[in-house]
Design a protein around this motif. Structure first.
Motif, PDB file in Angstrom:
ATOM      1  N   PHE A 172      39.291  61.643  32.206  1.00  0.00           N
ATOM      2  CA  PHE A 172      39.969  60.425  31.738  1.00  0.00           C
ATOM      3  C   PHE A 172      40.497  59.588  32.902  1.00  0.00           C
ATOM      4  CE2 PHE A 172      43.755  58.063  30.587  1.00  0.00           C
ATOM      5  CZ  PHE A 172      43.364  57.399  29.429  1.00  0.00           C
ATOM      6  N   GLY A 173      41.176  60.228  33.851  1.00  0.00           N
ATOM      7  CA  GLY A 173      41.748  59.489  34.975  1.00  0.00           C
ATOM      8  C   GLY A 173      40.698  58.754  35.780  1.00  0.00           C
ATOM      9  N   SER A 174      39.584  59.406  36.046  1.00  0.00           N
ATOM     10  CA  SER A 174      38.508  58.772  36.813  1.00  0.00           C
ATOM     11  C   SER A 174      37.896  57.601  36.050  1.00  0.00           C
ATOM     12  CB  SER A 174      37.424  59.802  37.147  1.00  0.00           C
ATOM     13  OG  SER A 174      37.934  60.824  37.982  1.00  0.00           O
ATOM     14  N   LEU A 175      37.702  57.779  34.744  1.00  0.00           N
ATOM     15  CA  LEU A 175      37.170  56.681  33.928  1.00  0.00           C
ATOM     16  C   LEU A 175      38.136  55.499  33.919  1.00  0.00           C
ATOM     17  CD1 LEU A 175      35.754  58.665  30.871  1.00  0.00           C
ATOM     18  CD2 LEU A 175      34.419  57.363  32.535  1.00  0.00           C
ATOM     19  N   MET A 176      39.421  55.786  33.877  1.00  0.00           N
ATOM     20  CA  MET A 176      40.413  54.713  33.886  1.00  0.00           C
ATOM     21  C   MET A 176      40.344  53.929  35.198  1.00  0.00           C
ATOM     22  SD  MET A 176      44.539  54.986  33.324  1.00  0.00           S
ATOM     23  CE  MET A 176      44.800  55.920  34.843  1.00  0.00           C
ATOM     24  N   THR A 177      40.209  54.620  36.299  1.00  0.00           N
ATOM     25  CA  THR A 177      40.100  53.946  37.592  1.00  0.00           C
ATOM     26  C   THR A 177      38.851  53.082  37.655  1.00  0.00           C
ATOM     27  OG1 THR A 177      41.319  55.697  38.736  1.00  0.00           O
ATOM     28  CG2 THR A 177      39.903  54.296  40.076  1.00  0.00           C
ATOM     29  N   VAL A 178      37.742  53.609  37.166  1.00  0.00           N
ATOM     30  CA  VAL A 178      36.493  52.833  37.150  1.00  0.00           C
ATOM     31  C   VAL A 178      36.665  51.575  36.297  1.00  0.00           C
ATOM     32  CG1 VAL A 178      34.102  52.824  36.347  1.00  0.00           C
ATOM     33  CG2 VAL A 178      34.994  54.792  37.616  1.00  0.00           C
ATOM     34  N   ALA A 179      37.328  51.718  35.153  1.00  0.00           N
ATOM     35  CA  ALA A 179      37.559  50.560  34.283  1.00  0.00           C
ATOM     36  C   ALA A 179      38.419  49.513  34.981  1.00  0.00           C
ATOM     37  CB  ALA A 179      38.208  51.007  32.980  1.00  0.00           C
ATOM     38  N   ILE A 180      39.456  49.965  35.673  1.00  0.00           N
ATOM     39  CA  ILE A 180      40.338  49.042  36.394  1.00  0.00           C
ATOM     40  C   ILE A 180      39.569  48.309  37.486  1.00  0.00           C
ATOM     41  CG2 ILE A 180      42.301  48.939  37.982  1.00  0.00           C
ATOM     42  CD1 ILE A 180      43.562  51.221  36.330  1.00  0.00           C
ATOM     43  N   CYS A 181      38.811  49.061  38.284  1.00  0.00           N
ATOM     44  CA  CYS A 181      38.035  48.443  39.364  1.00  0.00           C
ATOM     45  C   CYS A 181      37.007  47.458  38.820  1.00  0.00           C
ATOM     46  CB  CYS A 181      37.334  49.531  40.180  1.00  0.00           C
ATOM     47  SG  CYS A 181      38.435  50.609  41.116  1.00  0.00           S
ATOM     48  N   THR A 182      36.330  47.848  37.757  1.00  0.00           N
ATOM     49  CA  THR A 182      35.316  46.978  37.166  1.00  0.00           C
ATOM     50  C   THR A 182      35.937  45.706  36.616  1.00  0.00           C
ATOM     51  OG1 THR A 182      34.055  48.952  36.552  1.00  0.00           O
ATOM     52  CG2 THR A 182      33.385  46.881  35.549  1.00  0.00           C
ATOM     53  N   ALA A 183      37.139  45.811  36.047  1.00  0.00           N
ATOM     54  CA  ALA A 183      37.823  44.630  35.507  1.00  0.00           C
ATOM     55  C   ALA A 183      38.141  43.632  36.614  1.00  0.00           C
ATOM     56  CB  ALA A 183      39.097  45.055  34.787  1.00  0.00           C
ATOM     57  N   PHE A 184      38.614  44.119  37.759  1.00  0.00           N
ATOM     58  CA  PHE A 184      38.916  43.224  38.875  1.00  0.00           C
ATOM     59  C   PHE A 184      37.638  42.569  39.410  1.00  0.00           C
ATOM     60  CE2 PHE A 184      43.092  45.224  39.047  1.00  0.00           C
ATOM     61  CZ  PHE A 184      43.891  44.200  39.512  1.00  0.00           C
ATOM     62  N   VAL A 185      36.596  43.365  39.575  1.00  0.00           N
ATOM     63  CA  VAL A 185      35.333  42.818  40.082  1.00  0.00           C
ATOM     64  C   VAL A 185      34.762  41.788  39.109  1.00  0.00           C
ATOM     65  CG1 VAL A 185      32.936  43.370  40.650  1.00  0.00           C
ATOM     66  CG2 VAL A 185      34.785  44.853  41.465  1.00  0.00           C
ATOM     67  N   THR A 186      34.793  42.106  37.826  1.00  0.00           N
ATOM     68  CA  THR A 186      34.270  41.190  36.812  1.00  0.00           C
ATOM     69  C   THR A 186      35.048  39.879  36.815  1.00  0.00           C
ATOM     70  OG1 THR A 186      33.605  43.054  35.421  1.00  0.00           O
ATOM     71  CG2 THR A 186      33.775  40.897  34.357  1.00  0.00           C
ATOM     72  N   THR A 187      36.373  39.968  36.925  1.00  0.00           N
ATOM     73  CA  THR A 187      37.198  38.766  36.976  1.00  0.00           C
ATOM     74  C   THR A 187      36.792  37.873  38.137  1.00  0.00           C
ATOM     75  OG1 THR A 187      39.104  39.891  35.986  1.00  0.00           O
ATOM     76  CG2 THR A 187      39.549  37.889  37.254  1.00  0.00           C
ATOM     77  N   PHE A 188      36.638  38.463  39.313  1.00  0.00           N
ATOM     78  CA  PHE A 188      36.293  37.685  40.503  1.00  0.00           C
ATOM     79  C   PHE A 188      34.898  37.088  40.384  1.00  0.00           C
ATOM     80  CE2 PHE A 188      34.307  37.350  44.704  1.00  0.00           C
ATOM     81  CZ  PHE A 188      35.173  36.454  45.317  1.00  0.00           C
ATOM     82  N   VAL A 189      33.925  37.881  39.911  1.00  0.00           N
ATOM     83  CA  VAL A 189      32.540  37.406  39.820  1.00  0.00           C
ATOM     84  C   VAL A 189      32.431  36.232  38.848  1.00  0.00           C
ATOM     85  CG1 VAL A 189      30.218  38.020  39.025  1.00  0.00           C
ATOM     86  CG2 VAL A 189      31.478  39.582  40.510  1.00  0.00           C
TER      87      VAL A 189
END
Length: 478
Positions: A172-189
């Motif tokens: 769960f923790g690793s998936l949460m981190t991936v989701a957070i990172c992906t959200a930031f990248v998606t926002t910027f892109v």
């Protein structure tokens, strides 16, 4: 002042375009005057940094402190240093974004995107958009097919041991981190694509404030798309958050069954609750198309982050709390369980039918209403002869159905659903109560924003609406 449902589409179609255009004009004046929501750029950066920090803190309390609030041993430099060092160590050991987590998350993400553009569904159109010359964008609403196809595939993968659904809890923790990172990248892109290519990629810039941080938080475009049909806002709003939340709860039920040989009424409750919510969003996806979110709210960090990471990985603390404990520990009384199941089902009924009445009314206005037989079909989802205020700006305000009793009764029902999710865990931990408390603040803030905009948009007609429908949240009380 009132009209019959049979003549709504013919009388209101052109007029509503004027109302929608006026809302856009009003919104532009607000931005141009320097008025910014959420505290402007300073508030935006605080929320962008604070949101993931809160998520990690709640997870650390759940996973490393038995679901209890974790505080520094002292508030001096040494105590704070030890506290942050401990949190950092927890994140590194339990929430590091592993290759497995990236694979699972991105596979789910792109499979859902594939389903969005390939599975059958209902075709409809959105509200006229002034910045697109009153163009109504097309939508393919097939989330309900995506939901049940995903359930079938997940079942096959689990039974065949290709992918155990309990893995979602294990990492769960690793998936949460991936989701957070992906959200930031998606926002910027998406922000960079809109700003740099200015209409040639995703969308055209819309209602920009001129401050990069604030515009990235609120969004640079209203309806960013990939191609003609893949509307990113619609895609993120239904499939990513609620499907993820549902599968996390199913993961808890499967784990409990494998360990103890049965599923407790409490875990069964969260599975039912999250199924009802995910299914409601999926089966009524076409009703989201004419909503204020789609017609006005831009697609920036605020929506991207909370749909991709915030909702599925913070609203699930009721599930995480129950999954971490022997079900014998939380055997509530039969009366308590019956009360909460009743509260959930009654709240869901009001939530489902209320949203259906409002959004099908909007479809009637545009002559786009199409009966859809998706499970469950509940009584009173459609008002056959709705009454409404015909406003001077061409808009309409519904004064019948559930809204006759309270103008925001759907928010009340939504809140009581969220509260039941926490109450089913008992009172051994404050973490499951984060969602209803946070949601209460969000709803109050949203209603405040909505009332201000409606007063600007409708003027004296909104005062008349409040006179006819005087109660805001609870009929005859408030």
């Amino acid at each position: 002042m009132t009209g019959e449902g049979s003549s709504i589409a013919e009388k209101q179609s052109a007029a509503e375009k004027v109302g929608t255009s006026e809302l856009k004009s009003n919104a532009k004046r607000v931005v141009a005057s320097g008025k910014r929501e959420f505290g402007g750029a300073k508030g935006a950066i605080a929320l962008m940094l604070g949101s993931p920090a809160v998520m990690y803190y709640l997870w650390i309390c759940q996973a490393y402190n038995d679901g209890q609030i974790l505080l520094p041993k002292s508030l001096n430099a040494s105590g704070l240093s030890d506290f942050f060092r401990f949190c950092g160590q927890c994140i590194y050991e339990g929430a590091y974004p592993t290759r497995q987590a990236w694979t699972i998350f991105l596979t789910f993400f792109f499979v859902q995107m594939l389903f969005y553009v390939t599975l059958p569904g209902l075709r409809t159109r959105g509200l006229p958009l002034k910045h697109r010359n009153n163009q109504s964008l097309p939508y393919l609403c097939n989330a309900v097919w995506s939901f049940y196809t995903s359930i079938a595939i997940m079942t096959v993968l689990h039974v065949s041991n290709i992918f155990r659904i309990t893995t979602l809890l294990d990492i769960f923790g690793s998936l949460m981190t991936v989701a957070i990172c992906t959200a930031f990248v998606t926002t910027f892109v998406i922000y960079a694509g809109i700003i740099v290519f200015r209409g040639k990629l995703f969308d055209t810039p819309h209602r920009l404030s001129g401050n990069v941080i604030y515009d990235m938080f609120m969004g640079a475009g209203l309806n960013p798309r990939i191609g003609r049909m893949l509307d990113l806002k619609m895609f993120f709003e239904v499939r990513i958050p609620w499907f993820t939340l549902f599968f996390l709860s199913i993961s808890a039920a499967v784990r409990q069954y494998e360990r103890y040989g049965y599923v407790s009424p409490q875990v069964a409750f969260v599975c039912l609750a999250h199924y009802l919510y995910a299914n409601a969003c999926a089966k009524g996806e076409e009703l989201i198309v004419p909503t204020w979110d789609m017609a006005y709210e831009k697609f920036g960090f605020m929506l991207i982050f909370w749909n991709m990471a915030g909702v599925p990985y913070t609203y699930c603390h009721c599930t995480l709390y129950l999954a971490a404990r022997n079900p014998a520990v939380y055997k509530w009384s039969t009366e308590y369980n019956v009360f909460l199941y009743t509260l959930l089902l009654c709240s869901y009924y009001v939530f489902d039918t209320c949203n259906s009445q409002k959004n099908r009314f909007r479809q009637q206005i545009y002559g786009q209403y199409k009966p859809r037989k998706t499970f469950p079909q509940l009584p009173w989802q459609l008002i056959k002869n709705p009454t409404f205020i015909r406003c001077a700006n061409g808009g309409t305000l519904l004064t019948s159905g559930w809204y006759r009793y309270a103008r925001k009764i759907h928010y009340t029902a939504d809140f009581f659903q969220s509260l039941s999710w926490a109450l089913i865990t008992g009172f051994g931990s404050p973490l499951p109560y984060f969602y209803p408390c946070f949601f209460f603040v969000v709803l109050v803030h949203r209603v405040t924003r909505d009332v201000k905009k409606c007063k600007v948009k409708y003027g004296a007609d909104f005062d008349e609406y409040c006179r006819i429908c005087p109660y805001l949240f609870i009929p005859y009380i408030f």
